[in-house]
Design an enzyme around this catalytic site. Structure first.
Site, PDB file in Angstrom:
ATOM      1  N   ASP A   1     -28.287  -8.127  93.087  1.00 17.86           N
ATOM      2  CA  ASP A   1     -27.491  -9.004  93.949  1.00 17.86           C
ATOM      3  C   ASP A   1     -28.506  -9.331  95.180  1.00 17.86           C
ATOM      4  O   ASP A   1     -27.986  -9.737  96.308  1.00 17.86           O
ATOM      5  CB  ASP A   1     -26.304  -8.084  94.798  1.00 17.86           C
ATOM      6  CG  ASP A   1     -24.941  -7.818  93.616  1.00 17.86           C
ATOM      7  OD1 ASP A   1     -25.063  -8.582  92.694  1.00 17.86           O
ATOM      8  OD2 ASP A   1     -24.525  -6.569  93.820  1.00 17.86           O
TER       9      ASP A   1
ATOM     10  N   THR B   1     -32.321 -12.179  90.084  1.00 19.21           N
ATOM     11  CA  THR B   1     -33.724 -11.565  90.169  1.00 19.21           C
ATOM     12  C   THR B   1     -33.743 -10.185  90.060  1.00 19.21           C
ATOM     13  O   THR B   1     -32.770  -9.707  89.676  1.00 19.21           O
ATOM     14  CB  THR B   1     -34.220 -11.795  91.660  1.00 19.21           C
ATOM     15  OG1 THR B   1     -33.640 -11.044  92.730  1.00 19.21           O
ATOM     16  CG2 THR B   1     -34.269 -13.345  92.128  1.00 19.21           C
TER      17      THR B   1
ATOM     18  N   GLY C   1     -14.834 -12.872  80.389  1.00 19.60           N
ATOM     19  CA  GLY C   1     -15.659 -14.003  80.492  1.00 19.60           C
ATOM     20  C   GLY C   1     -14.920 -15.053  81.285  1.00 19.60           C
ATOM     21  O   GLY C   1     -15.081 -16.276  80.645  1.00 19.60           O
TER      22      GLY C   1
ATOM     23  N   GLN D   1     -10.423 -13.984  93.351  1.00 13.26           N
ATOM     24  CA  GLN D   1     -10.595 -14.397  91.924  1.00 13.26           C
ATOM     25  C   GLN D   1     -10.213 -15.799  91.825  1.00 13.26           C
ATOM     26  O   GLN D   1     -10.716 -16.857  91.038  1.00 13.26           O
ATOM     27  CB  GLN D   1      -9.850 -13.681  90.761  1.00 13.26           C
ATOM     28  CG  GLN D   1     -10.504 -12.168  90.501  1.00 13.26           C
ATOM     29  CD  GLN D   1      -9.667 -11.290  89.655  1.00 13.26           C
ATOM     30  OE1 GLN D   1      -8.542 -11.479  89.652  1.00 13.26           O
ATOM     31  NE2 GLN D   1     -10.496 -10.337  89.158  1.00 13.26           N
TER      32      GLN D   1
ATOM     33  N   MET E   1     -21.871  -6.470  82.621  1.00 15.64           N
ATOM     34  CA  MET E   1     -21.871  -5.058  83.285  1.00 15.64           C
ATOM     35  C   MET E   1     -23.117  -4.275  83.003  1.00 15.64           C
ATOM     36  O   MET E   1     -23.195  -3.082  83.127  1.00 15.64           O
ATOM     37  CB  MET E   1     -20.721  -4.296  82.895  1.00 15.64           C
ATOM     38  CG  MET E   1     -19.448  -4.844  83.132  1.00 15.64           C
ATOM     39  SD  MET E   1     -19.082  -5.624  84.965  1.00 15.64           S
ATOM     40  CE  MET E   1     -18.947  -4.076  85.795  1.00 15.64           C
TER      41      MET E   1
ATOM     42  N   HIS F   1     -20.610 -12.756  92.585  1.00 15.32           N
ATOM     43  CA  HIS F   1     -20.360 -11.457  93.093  1.00 15.32           C
ATOM     44  C   HIS F   1     -19.244 -11.619  93.911  1.00 15.32           C
ATOM     45  O   HIS F   1     -18.883 -12.549  94.741  1.00 15.32           O
ATOM     46  CB  HIS F   1     -21.480 -11.041  93.781  1.00 15.32           C
ATOM     47  CG  HIS F   1     -21.304  -9.566  94.365  1.00 15.32           C
ATOM     48  ND1 HIS F   1     -21.288  -8.422  93.615  1.00 15.32           N
ATOM     49  CD2 HIS F   1     -21.057  -9.119  95.662  1.00 15.32           C
ATOM     50  CE1 HIS F   1     -21.273  -7.398  94.284  1.00 15.32           C
ATOM     51  NE2 HIS F   1     -20.948  -7.754  95.492  1.00 15.32           N
TER      52      HIS F   1
ATOM     53  N   ARG G   1     -26.823  -0.904  69.158  1.00 13.37           N
ATOM     54  CA  ARG G   1     -27.397  -1.457  68.239  1.00 13.37           C
ATOM     55  C   ARG G   1     -29.005  -1.477  68.573  1.00 13.37           C
ATOM     56  O   ARG G   1     -29.813  -1.444  67.479  1.00 13.37           O
ATOM     57  CB  ARG G   1     -27.212  -2.851  67.767  1.00 13.37           C
ATOM     58  CG  ARG G   1     -25.616  -2.724  67.516  1.00 13.37           C
ATOM     59  CD  ARG G   1     -25.132  -4.100  67.231  1.00 13.37           C
ATOM     60  NE  ARG G   1     -25.822  -4.864  65.994  1.00 13.37           N
ATOM     61  CZ  ARG G   1     -25.354  -6.148  65.830  1.00 13.37           C
ATOM     62  NH1 ARG G   1     -24.422  -6.684  66.372  1.00 13.37           N
ATOM     63  NH2 ARG G   1     -26.086  -6.537  64.696  1.00 13.37           N
TER      64      ARG G   1
END
Length: 197
Positions: A149, A145, A11, A175, A89, A108, A60
């Site tokens: 991507d 959307t 995160g 990164q 993911m 991305h 779940r």
């Protein structure tokens, strides 16, 4: 702007944006984080940071529509009005997509539309960039959307691909620009929303 996050692992975008909110660099309130991974470090971090958290996954909720509805109900109950994908993911369900249309962001790790689409995530993106011989890469923040991507681009940051780059060196360079790029995109979205009211 009340921010919520979907995360599968660390995160990093959620952490960066939450820090920016608390330091006064982003006029928004982080309210919630959902993870599909019960062992996600992001869940523990978010609890400690005072965000509402939930583990919601196909384990779940095996029915995709039920899972989609559960995620949306949690986010709405938390008061979220903007949703940021922070290394999530899984595909986003149609109910969440519709509710957060124009307010759902993803980052991305390439210069979209290059090296995007189904199957292009994580290390696969950087491997594709290196295999292509591209001389630059970077990151793209876009609205999410139904197409993978394919949403409108909000911001990009470019980095060079250097001779001798490896997966790890290129990934680290990309990164390094992602956090501030996402912050800039959310700041601009907040400014647009404020101007419209």
């Amino acid at each position: 702007m009340n921010l919520a996050f979907l995360a599968s692992h660390g995160g990093s975008a959620a952490r960066h944006l939450t820090a920016a909110c608390r330091e006064g660099r982003l006029s928004a309130t982080p309210v919630a984080l959902v993870s599909n991974n019960s062992r996600s470090p992001a869940l523990g971090w978010a609890r400690e940071a005072g965000l509402r958290t939930a583990h919601l996954s196909s384990a779940r909720h095996p029915d995709p529509d039920e899972l989609d509805a559960a995620i949306l109900a949690f986010l709405v109950d938390a008061g979220a009005d903007t949703l940021v994908l922070s290394g999530y993911m899984r595909e986003i369900g149609p109910q969440v997509l519709t509710h957060f249309a124009g307010r759902l962001l993803n980052i991305h790790p390439s210069l979209l539309p290059r090296h995007g689409g189904r199957g292009m995530y994580g290390d696969r993106v950087h491997e594709s960039v290196l295999a292509s011989g591209d001389t630059e890469s970077g990151a793209t923040v876009h609205l999410v959307t139904a197409g993978i991507d394919e949403g409108p681009m909000l911001a990009q940051a470019r980095v060079p691909v250097l001779p001798g780059d490896t997966l790890d060196t290129l990934k680290a360079r990309v990164q390094a620009v992602e956090g501030d790029l996402m912050l800039r995109a959310v700041q601009e979205l907040a400014a647009q929303r404020a101007a419209a009211t």
